[in-house]
Design a protein around this motif. Structure first.
Motif, PDB file in Angstrom:
ATOM      1  N   ASN A 206       0.902  -1.247  -0.114  1.00  0.00           N
ATOM      2  CA  ASN A 206       0.037   0.074   0.024  1.00  0.00           C
ATOM      3  C   ASN A 206       0.884   1.246   0.242  1.00  0.00           C
ATOM      4  O   ASN A 206       2.139   1.109  -0.125  1.00  0.00           O
ATOM      5  N   ALA A 207       0.328   2.527  -0.075  1.00  0.00           N
ATOM      6  CA  ALA A 207       1.114   3.621  -0.143  1.00  0.00           C
ATOM      7  C   ALA A 207       2.012   3.899   1.288  1.00  0.00           C
ATOM      8  O   ALA A 207       2.878   4.595   1.090  1.00  0.00           O
ATOM      9  N   LEU A 208       1.752   3.182   2.317  1.00  0.00           N
ATOM     10  CA  LEU A 208       2.701   3.118   3.390  1.00  0.00           C
ATOM     11  C   LEU A 208       3.788   1.946   3.228  1.00  0.00           C
ATOM     12  O   LEU A 208       4.835   2.270   3.974  1.00  0.00           O
ATOM     13  N   GLU A 209       3.481   1.234   2.693  1.00  0.00           N
ATOM     14  CA  GLU A 209       4.409  -0.043   2.906  1.00  0.00           C
ATOM     15  C   GLU A 209       4.531  -0.785   1.396  1.00  0.00           C
ATOM     16  O   GLU A 209       3.840  -1.358   0.972  1.00  0.00           O
ATOM     17  N   THR A 210       5.589  -0.221   0.746  1.00  0.00           N
ATOM     18  CA  THR A 210       5.942  -0.292  -0.691  1.00  0.00           C
ATOM     19  C   THR A 210       7.080  -1.394  -0.825  1.00  0.00           C
ATOM     20  O   THR A 210       7.314  -1.634  -1.821  1.00  0.00           O
ATOM     21  N   SER A 211       7.606  -1.850   0.348  1.00  0.00           N
ATOM     22  CA  SER A 211       8.713  -2.448   0.198  1.00  0.00           C
ATOM     23  C   SER A 211       8.927  -3.786  -0.564  1.00  0.00           C
ATOM     24  O   SER A 211       9.847  -4.308  -1.259  1.00  0.00           O
ATOM     25  N   VAL A 260      -8.746   6.016  -3.594  1.00  0.00           N
ATOM     26  CA  VAL A 260      -7.375   6.541  -4.048  1.00  0.00           C
ATOM     27  C   VAL A 260      -6.523   5.873  -3.561  1.00  0.00           C
ATOM     28  O   VAL A 260      -5.721   5.305  -4.411  1.00  0.00           O
ATOM     29  N   ALA A 261      -6.610   5.307  -2.165  1.00  0.00           N
ATOM     30  CA  ALA A 261      -5.382   3.923  -1.757  1.00  0.00           C
ATOM     31  C   ALA A 261      -5.378   2.982  -2.602  1.00  0.00           C
ATOM     32  O   ALA A 261      -4.192   2.311  -2.890  1.00  0.00           O
TER      33      ALA A 261
END
Length: 323
Positions: A206-211, A260-261
């Motif tokens: 997600n936008a916070l966790e892209t690793s 959006v997310a």
């Protein structure tokens, strides 16, 4: 591959799936759950809610449904819905094994689920899933593989899974934790008789966790179908908890923060199916708008600033209370 069924679908929402983690049991870690579900968390109430969500999702073009042994009665609720709709034959059904639900239908249990990737757990849960979903099950995934999971090295387990695959069941795995990329790459290397074992991977992105992004791209290039879970970070990217950047972009698009997310994830070229974890029909409708969100380069650049260091993200997730 059962996901080939989605290739012929023409609805814009066919690559959004519905996960039943939030409605298959009375307790979960999603933010805002109290408002979403209210006080009636009885089996009958959540069964009815699940069936309403499945009806709405199917009517709006959703064709992948995702459950797990540890999601309370999610398999049972889904099986009941499939039995009530015998003419529906164009959906893909995925479940997971490896966690045992232990909360006893309580949101206040000390322990909600217990992880065990042993052959013994696989045999038991495979029989339990078969008893509910029978031949409607298309995909069986190892639940939450991490780099130290014995499921990555257990040859007896691999042989069992290969036997299941030989009967037509697709075998996959899901990942969790700050080292998702390492788990994905390790799983890609697992073979039985020289052939790759896994055909799908389900990971948090997600936008916070892209690793996990680069490893998921590698999995896609290797021929695996990529399923994305937690696209809204357990509610952290949905109103009213969304960061200011997400709120601003949502206002510019005229759609919800949740849409959006999810749109951020859908636009990834490797994303085969992106899961909605909606708990209400209204949430589902809003989530499905993600299929028509058109994010421009400036908006994507601003949203990219939200990415957190993986360990910090997973520590925050691990601190979310069960509601």
């Amino acid at each position: 591959m059962p996901f080939a069924r989605l290739a012929t679908a023409t609805t814009p929402t066919c690559h959004i799936g519905l996960g039943l983690a939030a409605v298959g049991r009375p307790g979960y870690i999603n933010l805002g759950r109290e408002e979403d579900l209210g006080s009636d968390r009885s089996v009958a109430a959540l069964r009815t809610r699940t069936h309403e969500l499945l009806d709405a999702a199917y009517a709006q073009g959703v064709r992948y449904f995702d459950v797990a042994r540890s999601y309370g009665r999610s398999e049972e609720f889904l099986a009941d819905w499939l039995t009530a709709h015998p003419g529906i034959d164009d959906v893909v059904i995925g479940s997971k094994w490896g966690y045992t639900y232990t909360a006893g239908w309580s949101a206040d249990a000390e322990t909600h689920e217990v992880k065990d990737h042993s052959v013994q757990t696989y045999d038991r849960q495979r029989a339990e899933t078969a008893g509910l979903l029978g031949d409607r099950l298309d995909l069986y995934q190892i639940h939450s593989v991490t780099p130290d999971s014995p499921a990555l090295t257990d040859k007896e387990l691999h042989a069992r899974l290969a036997e299941a695959a030989a009967t037509g069941l697709t075998v996959g795995f899901s990942t969790s934790g700050p080292a998702q990329a390492d788990a994905i790459r390790a799983a890609l290397a697992v073979t039985v008789d020289g052939e790759p074992l896994f055909r799908t991977v389900q990971s948090t992105y997600n936008a916070l966790e892209t690793s996990a992004g680069p490893a998921l791209a590698e999995a896609h290039d290797a021929g695996l179908t990529v399923i994305v879970k937690e696209g809204m970070a357990n509610g952290r990217l949905a109103a009213p908890h969304a960061p200011d950047v997400v709120r601003a972009v949502a206002e510019e698009t005229g759609l919800g923060c949740d849409a959006v997310a999810l749109a951020v994830v859908l636009r990834q070229p490797w994303a085969g199916v992106v899961l909605s974890g909606a708990a209400t029909v209204a949430q589902l409708a809003s989530n499905l708008h993600a299929a028509v969100v058109d994010l421009d380069a400036d908006q994507l650049t601003r949203l990219a600033t939200l990415a957190e260091e993986p360990r910090a993200y997973w520590e925050r997730r691990g601190s979310l209370p069960w509601h």
